[in-house]
Design an enzyme around this catalytic site. Sequence first.
Site, mmCIF file in Angstrom:
data_model
loop_
_atom_site.group_PDB
_atom_site.id
_atom_site.type_symbol
_atom_site.label_atom_id
_atom_site.label_comp_id
_atom_site.label_asym_id
_atom_site.label_seq_id
_atom_site.Cartn_x
_atom_site.Cartn_y
_atom_site.Cartn_z
ATOM 1 N N GLY A 1 61.723 66.804 37.828
ATOM 2 C CA GLY A 1 63.036 67.281 37.409
ATOM 3 C C GLY A 1 63.359 68.645 37.985
ATOM 4 N N SER A 2 64.000 69.464 37.186
ATOM 5 C CA SER A 2 64.544 70.735 37.682
ATOM 6 C C SER A 2 63.485 71.762 38.066
ATOM 7 C CB SER A 2 65.476 71.344 36.627
ATOM 8 O OG SER A 2 66.602 70.511 36.421
ATOM 9 N N THR A 3 62.238 71.560 37.689
ATOM 10 C CA THR A 3 61.202 72.516 38.093
ATOM 11 C C THR A 3 60.994 72.501 39.604
ATOM 12 O OG1 THR A 3 59.489 70.843 37.659
ATOM 13 C CG2 THR A 3 59.977 72.423 35.895
ATOM 14 N N ILE A 4 61.531 71.502 40.300
ATOM 15 C CA ILE A 4 61.393 71.437 41.754
ATOM 16 C C ILE A 4 62.397 72.342 42.459
ATOM 17 C CG2 ILE A 4 63.012 69.640 42.504
ATOM 18 C CD1 ILE A 4 59.257 69.632 43.263
ATOM 19 N N LYS A 5 63.469 72.720 41.792
ATOM 20 C CA LYS A 5 64.571 73.432 42.436
ATOM 21 C C LYS A 5 64.175 74.763 43.075
ATOM 22 C CE LYS A 5 67.963 71.238 39.386
ATOM 23 N NZ LYS A 5 68.860 71.395 38.204
#
Length: 591
Positions: free
Chosen positions: A299-303
């Site tokens: 999820g958003s932890t990759i951004k």
Amino acid sequence: MKRRAQWRCNEEWVTRQFFRRLLGVAVILSGMALVVGWRLVDLQIVQAAALAKRAERQQERMIPIEAERGAIYDRQGRVVAMSSELPSLFAVPSAIDHPAALGAELAAILERPRQELVRRLSADRPFVWLDRQVAPARAQAVLALGSEGIGVVVENRRFYPKRALMGHLIGFAGLDHQGLEGLELSYDHLLRGERGWLLVERDAAGRAVFPKSARSAQPAKGRDLRLTVDEVIQYSMEQALDAALRQTEAASAIAVMMEPRSGAILGMAVRPEFNPNQAAATSAERWRNRAITDLYEPGSTIKPLILAGALEDRKIRLDELIDCEQGSMLVANRRLRDHLPHGLLTPPQIIQVSSNVGAAKIGMQLGAPRLRHWLTEFGLDRPTGIDLKGEAGGLLRPVAQWSGRSLASHAIGQELAITPMQLVAAYAALANGGLLVTPHLVDAAVLPDGTRQAIERPAARRVISRRTADRLRDILVSVTAPEGTAPKAAIPGFRVAGKTGTAQKIDPETRRYDPREVISSFIGFVPAESPQFVLLVIIDGPQGAGWGGVVAAPVFRQIAEETLHYLGVMPQAPMVAQAAYVTPHDVRGTE
């Protein structure tokens, strides 16, 4: 005259035939004598040593005795796995006269089925185990029966004094002292030591005879292990996960803490718990170390990793404005949405409020090949190399297999799967100035004489520049500011850098994302300017509101705050946002 001459000729012919046959018999007898003689020389001289050893093997049976496994200690020297001596009972069936009667007496003492014991006592074998690693009182009661066909040897039993604490990472060993899971398996070659032996003799009929004074060789103890994990930190992590599971009614939880510069794991907690003392009665599903085996969409932890790659490739500037289209963008005939609408945002603001539309546009500026390149640079396509067997690698498809939506999906942490350990290693590179280090759980092996033997580790590899890492660090601090998605991760007196993640899980029936089933996460490091550790918290399947900033961030704060206090790290500055990157119009509480 003529007849006499003929008779003499016949007599001479018979004589010649006789001597010929006599000579043939003599040759045959001489040959046989030579063969027998050579055979005697061969047996008594040439093969004497080999035959003597063969005879000795036929007269003796060697019974292996396992060595004491080395102990395992945490980083402060507290024992977390050890071996204790217990007696094991064996029998020599040929030396037992009344197996039925003796079997009944043994059944009453050992509390085992009488039929099984009688069968063993009657077996056509030179040696059988009756019971292994029994209580000393039971062993004494068996020996008091006075049977010459029963003996005892001392074996070591693996014991885990902390019970479920560190259970998933320590693993367990089997009855014969072989490591079967976790560190017990990965370092079995060091922990196991060298076997000893016990000799059982045989009589001329091949029957085993119980030795009055048994010959034996004592086993050599294995090496001890000193871990990087701290028992106190581990306990804090496990307690926090237990409380989170009770509060959220989630299915499972994971927390991993690592020193970003060295790669030393300070704690690795997995829930539901697993007690290695009860491994035989526990399913593999329970003792599997999900932190290294289970893949999930981050999820958003990759951004932040995508933004780091775009900055390295100079595809984006931190001060440029990106239109987030009020939180809705059409990608390959499908809508990509934000939790709340946003207009023009800078890249730091996109990370702070976790805009999916903004992150997708950063990924598009980077391009599919380079976006995938940076994911592989951060090690998300392969195992981290942690010193545990069974680690999974990431699931990252080649660009040729991507659909029209895949570029945007990868930029927001979908269509790829990684392990929690991979994400921790990647964020450690943001925390330590741009170096990808190899995680590890064992600091050193300790020889029986006390000598420490260091464990060699692969050299760190530079992934991004220190300048890019420092810029990402400041951006991630804004996430825990009041305007960010994780103010509940903030710790008074410390600058906390981190990122939330709320990944929807795929419904196996519809093959679509189910908004009701999510994996909530928060990963961060503290103090931001000199990180002591990187900490990831994952809550799988929380009931109710499942946002990472609501569910996982408070658990991060609890563990991090207790760890900072335990390590003696003093507060340095009040919690402030990065004003250079954050403007007043930012919204609050979105992901």
